[in-house]
Design an enzyme around this catalytic site. Structure first.
Site, mmCIF file in Angstrom:
data_model
loop_
_atom_site.group_PDB
_atom_site.id
_atom_site.type_symbol
_atom_site.label_atom_id
_atom_site.label_comp_id
_atom_site.label_asym_id
_atom_site.label_seq_id
_atom_site.Cartn_x
_atom_site.Cartn_y
_atom_site.Cartn_z
ATOM 1 N N HIS A 28 -62.680 103.736 60.262
ATOM 2 C CA HIS A 28 -64.187 103.702 59.937
ATOM 3 C C HIS A 28 -64.959 102.503 60.326
ATOM 4 C CE1 HIS A 28 -63.589 106.636 56.113
ATOM 5 N NE2 HIS A 28 -62.854 106.925 57.017
ATOM 6 N N LYS B 77 -58.454 93.961 49.280
ATOM 7 C CA LYS B 77 -57.862 92.775 49.957
ATOM 8 C C LYS B 77 -56.329 92.629 49.733
ATOM 9 C CE LYS B 77 -61.126 91.427 52.401
ATOM 10 N NZ LYS B 77 -61.043 92.218 53.576
ATOM 11 N N TYR C 137 -69.689 102.751 47.977
ATOM 12 C CA TYR C 137 -69.606 101.533 46.906
ATOM 13 C C TYR C 137 -70.865 101.731 46.136
ATOM 14 C CZ TYR C 137 -65.397 99.091 48.648
ATOM 15 O OH TYR C 137 -64.184 98.790 49.135
ATOM 16 N N TYR D 58 -64.906 92.176 54.910
ATOM 17 C CA TYR D 58 -64.642 93.429 54.552
ATOM 18 C C TYR D 58 -63.477 93.840 55.677
ATOM 19 C CZ TYR D 58 -64.279 97.807 52.378
ATOM 20 O OH TYR D 58 -63.580 99.049 51.693
ATOM 21 N N PRO E 144 -59.668 94.969 43.000
ATOM 22 C CA PRO E 144 -59.535 95.711 44.154
ATOM 23 C C PRO E 144 -60.827 95.974 44.954
ATOM 24 C CG PRO E 144 -59.189 97.154 41.935
ATOM 25 C CD PRO E 144 -59.278 95.526 41.744
HETATM 26 P P1 FAD Z 1 -46.209 95.598 45.140
HETATM 27 O O1 FAD Z 1 -46.882 96.469 45.726
HETATM 28 O O2 FAD Z 1 -46.599 95.303 43.679
HETATM 29 O O3 FAD Z 1 -44.603 95.498 45.456
HETATM 30 C C1 FAD Z 1 -43.690 94.870 44.597
HETATM 31 C C2 FAD Z 1 -42.574 95.650 44.198
HETATM 32 O O4 FAD Z 1 -41.509 94.977 43.823
HETATM 33 C C3 FAD Z 1 -42.738 96.977 43.767
HETATM 34 O O5 FAD Z 1 -42.131 98.064 44.574
HETATM 35 C C4 FAD Z 1 -41.830 96.903 42.335
HETATM 36 O O6 FAD Z 1 -41.347 98.178 42.066
HETATM 37 C C5 FAD Z 1 -40.890 95.685 42.792
HETATM 38 N N1 FAD Z 1 -40.348 94.972 41.461
HETATM 39 C C6 FAD Z 1 -40.871 94.443 40.597
HETATM 40 N N2 FAD Z 1 -40.375 94.005 39.619
HETATM 41 C C7 FAD Z 1 -38.932 93.855 39.975
HETATM 42 C C8 FAD Z 1 -37.845 93.435 39.907
HETATM 43 N N3 FAD Z 1 -37.584 92.806 38.803
HETATM 44 N N4 FAD Z 1 -36.728 93.681 40.302
HETATM 45 C C9 FAD Z 1 -36.821 94.314 41.505
HETATM 46 N N5 FAD Z 1 -37.996 95.017 42.169
HETATM 47 C C10 FAD Z 1 -39.021 94.793 41.368
HETATM 48 N N6 FAD Z 1 -55.216 96.402 48.310
HETATM 49 C C11 FAD Z 1 -55.751 96.623 49.852
HETATM 50 O O7 FAD Z 1 -55.481 95.685 50.597
HETATM 51 N N7 FAD Z 1 -56.603 97.596 49.986
HETATM 52 C C12 FAD Z 1 -56.810 98.571 49.039
HETATM 53 O O8 FAD Z 1 -57.731 99.484 49.536
HETATM 54 C C13 FAD Z 1 -56.493 98.196 47.827
HETATM 55 N N8 FAD Z 1 -56.689 99.244 46.858
HETATM 56 C C14 FAD Z 1 -56.037 99.086 45.818
HETATM 57 C C15 FAD Z 1 -56.299 99.936 44.710
HETATM 58 C C16 FAD Z 1 -55.647 100.036 43.711
HETATM 59 C C17 FAD Z 1 -56.080 101.042 42.408
HETATM 60 C C18 FAD Z 1 -54.751 99.066 43.094
HETATM 61 C C19 FAD Z 1 -54.087 98.982 42.033
HETATM 62 C C20 FAD Z 1 -54.663 97.817 44.353
HETATM 63 C C21 FAD Z 1 -55.127 98.111 45.365
HETATM 64 N N9 FAD Z 1 -54.982 97.190 46.590
HETATM 65 C C22 FAD Z 1 -55.588 97.109 47.557
HETATM 66 C C23 FAD Z 1 -54.126 95.940 46.244
HETATM 67 C C24 FAD Z 1 -52.577 96.316 46.725
HETATM 68 O O9 FAD Z 1 -51.998 97.646 46.414
HETATM 69 C C25 FAD Z 1 -51.758 95.278 46.420
HETATM 70 O O10 FAD Z 1 -52.031 94.172 46.511
HETATM 71 C C26 FAD Z 1 -50.178 95.499 47.130
HETATM 72 O O11 FAD Z 1 -49.332 96.525 46.603
HETATM 73 C C27 FAD Z 1 -49.461 94.243 47.025
HETATM 74 O O12 FAD Z 1 -48.284 94.543 47.711
HETATM 75 P P2 FAD Z 1 -46.779 93.522 47.063
HETATM 76 O O13 FAD Z 1 -45.801 93.859 48.148
HETATM 77 O O14 FAD Z 1 -47.211 92.283 47.070
HETATM 78 O O15 FAD Z 1 -46.589 93.997 45.721
HETATM 79 C C1 DHB Z 2 -59.715 102.230 48.127
HETATM 80 C C2 DHB Z 2 -59.251 100.987 47.159
HETATM 81 C C3 DHB Z 2 -60.050 99.979 47.151
HETATM 82 O O1 DHB Z 2 -59.651 99.021 46.354
HETATM 83 C C4 DHB Z 2 -61.184 99.736 47.795
HETATM 84 O O2 DHB Z 2 -62.105 98.942 47.719
HETATM 85 C C5 DHB Z 2 -61.638 100.785 48.607
HETATM 86 C C6 DHB Z 2 -60.858 101.851 48.925
HETATM 87 C C7 DHB Z 2 -58.830 103.286 48.157
HETATM 88 O O3 DHB Z 2 -57.917 103.421 47.529
HETATM 89 O O4 DHB Z 2 -59.173 104.048 49.147
#
Ligand code: FAD
Ligand code: DHB
Length: 419
Positions: A76, A301, A205, A389, A297
Site C-alpha cells: 500500500h 508499530k 482511519y 507510519y 495499535p
Molecule cells: P507476542 O506476539 O505476544 O508473542 C509472545 C509469545 O510468547 C506468544 O506466542 C505467547 O504464547 C508466548 N508466551 C507467553 N508467555 C509464555 C510463557 N510463560 N512460556 C512460554 N511462552 C509464553 N503491530 C504492528 O506492527 N502492526 C500492526 O498492524 C499491529 N496490529 C495489531 C492489532 C492488534 C489487534 C493487536 C492486539 C496488536 C497489533 N500489533 C500490531 C502488535 C503486535 O501484534 C505485537 O506487538 C506483536 O505480537 C509482538 O510480538 P512479540 O513476539 O513481542 O510478542
Molecule cells: C491493522 C492493525 C493496526 O493496528 C493498524 O493500525 C492498522 C491495521 C490490521 O490488523 O490490519
C-alpha cells in the site's frame, strides 16, 4: 526424572520476536531452542497485526523468509484519514520518497518462520508449561519447564525473553533493577474478520464523535475491521447488527463510498496500554518485543518494533559467541530504546488524534479536528505522519549484520536460507 537440554540461547515465546531471533541466530551458526506455552495451531491462527513497515519487509526478505510475503502481501502506498465526513489520502510514495507498507498477517509471518525452523531442523517446543528462568545473574542461566508432564531443564548461555507483555521473563527481574514507564488507556478495540470484498484500496482511519473505526484488509476475500469500544465490553454485547450499524455511522462520508458487508466470522476485544522497560536487559536475560515495550495499535508499530529489537540482539549475541566481546550486548537497550520511544510518541499521537477519549468535551473534540485538518493540509505535517507510519531504517548494527549475511547467502526455493 528431569530431562536436561544444552543450548546457547534459550528463547521464551514463539511470537514474531522469538521466532525471528532463532532464525537470525541460526543464520550466524548459533544454536537456540524456542519454548512456547501455546500449541502450534494456536500460534499459527491467532489474528493480530497486519501492517509491515518497509524495513520489516526488507529484513524478512534478506534473511530468507520473505518469499510468500512478497508473493501474497499487498503493498500500500498510502492511507486515508476520514473525519468530519471527508476522506483525505496521505500519499506515502510522494511524501517518503517511494516508501510503502505491506499488508500481510502476523500469523502468516509466524507460519513462514515456523516452516523455516522445521526445514532447518531447529527445535520449537510448543505446549511448554510452567516455564521459569533461573540464575539470570550468573553466566550459566537455566530455564525449567514441563512438556507432557516431563520436567525439563535447559542449560544455556543466554535467555531471550520474547514472551510478550504477560510473559514470565520480565517479572523474573528483581524489583528495582529496571524502570517501567507506563500509561493505561481507557480504550478498547473490537477487531473483526469479515468475509467480504475490500471496501477500500487502502486503509481508512476514521475519527468520529462516537469513536474511532478502522478499515483494513487481509486478502481480496477477507477484511479486517476495528471499532473503538470500552476496554471491558463483553464481545457478546456486540451483535453483528450493532457492529454494522456502528461502522456505517462512524465511516459515513460525503463521498461516493460504500461499506461492503459480509459474514463476520471472528470478533475479539483488545485493551490498550503504553509501556517501556528500561533497560531491556538484566544479567543474562534480554527482553525483546512486547515483553519489553508495548504500544497502542493505532500506529501499527508493535510487530515492527519486536522484529527490530531482535535484528539488534542477534548480531550482539553473535559477536559475543564469535569474539567473546560483549560491547554490543551491553549497548542493546541503548540501541533499541530510541526507536521504541519514537514509536511510543507516534502511537500515542495517532491514538489521541483519532479516538474519543474519556472526558472529552466539545473543546477537545474541536481541537482534535483542527489537528487532523492541519495534518492533511500541511505538507510538513502529512510528511511527518507518512515517515513515521512507513517506519525508519533499522539501527546501523542490524543493517551491517544483514548486509554481511546477504553477501554470504543465497535464498533457496523453500524460503529458507542456505549459506
Ligand atoms: P507476542 O506476539 O505476544 O508473542 C509472545 C509469545 O510468547 C506468544 O506466542 C505467547 O504464547 C508466548 N508466551 C507467553 N508467555 C509464555 C510463557 N510463560 N512460556 C512460554 N511462552 C509464553 N503491530 C504492528 O506492527 N502492526 C500492526 O498492524 C499491529 N496490529 C495489531 C492489532 C492488534 C489487534 C493487536 C492486539 C496488536 C497489533 N500489533 C500490531 C502488535 C503486535 O501484534 C505485537 O506487538 C506483536 O505480537 C509482538 O510480538 P512479540 O513476539 O513481542 O510478542
Ligand atoms: C491493522 C492493525 C493496526 O493496528 C493498524 O493500525 C492498522 C491495521 C490490521 O490488523 O490490519
Amino acid at each position: 526424572m528431569t530431562r536436561t537440554i544444552h543450548t546457547q540461547v534459550a528463547i521464551i515465546g514463539a511470537g514474531p520476536a522469538g521466532l525471528l531471533l532463532s532464525h537470525l541466530l541460526h543464520f550466524r551458526g548459533i544454536e537456540s531452542i524456542v519454548l512456547e506455552v501455546r500449541s502450534r495451531a494456536a500460534v499459527e491462527s491467532t489474528v493480530r497485526a497486519g501492517v509491515l513497515e518497509q524495513a520489516t519487509v526488507d529484513l524478512l526478505t534478506i534473511c530468507g523468509v520473505g518469499e510468500r510475503l512478497l508473493r501474497e502481501g499487498h503493498v500500500h502506498h498510502g492511507i486515508n484519514l476520514r473525519f468530519a465526513g471527508q476522506t483525505h489520502r496521505i500519499d506515502f510514495e510522494r511524501l517518503t520518497n517511494g516508501r510503502a507498507i505491506t499488508i500481510y498477517a502476523q500469523h502468516e509471518v509466524l507460519r513462514d518462520l515456523i516452516q523455516a525452523a522445521n526445514h532447518a531442523g531447529r527445535e520449537i517446543i510448543f505446549e511448554a508449561h510452567d516455564v521459569q528462568v533461573h540464575d539470570i545473574d550468573t553466566s550459566q542461566p537455566r530455564v525449567t519447564f514441563t512438556q507432557d508432564g516431563q520436567p525439563t531443564e535447559v542449560h544455556c548461555d543466554f535467555v531471550a525473553g520474547c514472551d510478550g507483555f504477560h510473559g514470565v521473563c520480565r517479572p523474573s527481574i528483581p524489583a528495582g533493577a529496571i524502570d517501567c514507564h507506563q500509561c493505561q488507556l481507557q480504550i478498547g478495540w473490537l477487531g473483526m474478520l469479515v468475509e467480504a470484498a475490500p471496501s477500500s484500496k487502502e486503509l481508512i482511519y476514521a475519527r468520529h464523535e462516537r469513536g474511532f473505526a478502522l478499515v483494513s484488509t487481509r486478502t481480496p476475500h477477507i477484511q479486517r475491521l476495528y471499532l473503538q469500544c470500552e476496554p471491558h465490553d463483553d464481545v457478546a454485547a456486540w451483535t453483528d447488527e450493532r457492529i454494522w450499524s456502528e461502522l456505517r455511522i462512524r465511516l459515513e462520508t460525503r463521498e461516493d463510498w460504500q461499506l461492503i458487508q459480509g459474514r463476520i466470522f471472528q470478533k475479539c476485544i483488545v485493551t490498550m496500554r503504553s509501556f517501556v522497560a528500561d533497560p531491556m536487559q538484566y544479567g543474562r536475560l534480554y527482553l525483546a518485543g512486547d515483553a519489553a515495550h508495548i504500544v497502542p495499535p493505532t500506529g501499527a508499530k508493535g510487530l515492527n518494533l519486536a522484529l527490530a529489537d531482535v535484528s539488534v540482539l542477534a548480531p550482539a549475541l553473535a559477536e559475543f559467541f564469535e569474539t567473546g566481546r560483549s560491547d554490543s550486548l551491553e549497548h542493546y537497550s541503548e540501541t533499541c530504546l530510541p526507536r521504541v520511544w519514537r514509536a511510543q510518541r507516534f502511537s500515542a499521537w495517532m491514538t489521541t488524534a483519532l479516538h474519543r477519549l474519556p472526558g472529552m468535551e466539545d473543546y477537545k473534540s474541536r481541537l482534535q479536528i483542527a489537528e487532523l485538518e492541519y495534518v492533511v493540509h500541511s505538507q510538513a505535517a502529512s510528511a511527518s505522519l507518512a515517515e513515521n507510519y512507513v517506519g525508519f531504517p533499522l539501527p546501523a548494527v542490524a543493517q551491517a549484520s544483514l548486509a554481511a549475511g546477504r553477501s554470504k547467502t543465497h535464498v533457496c526455493g523453500t524460503g529458507s536460507t542456505c549459506t
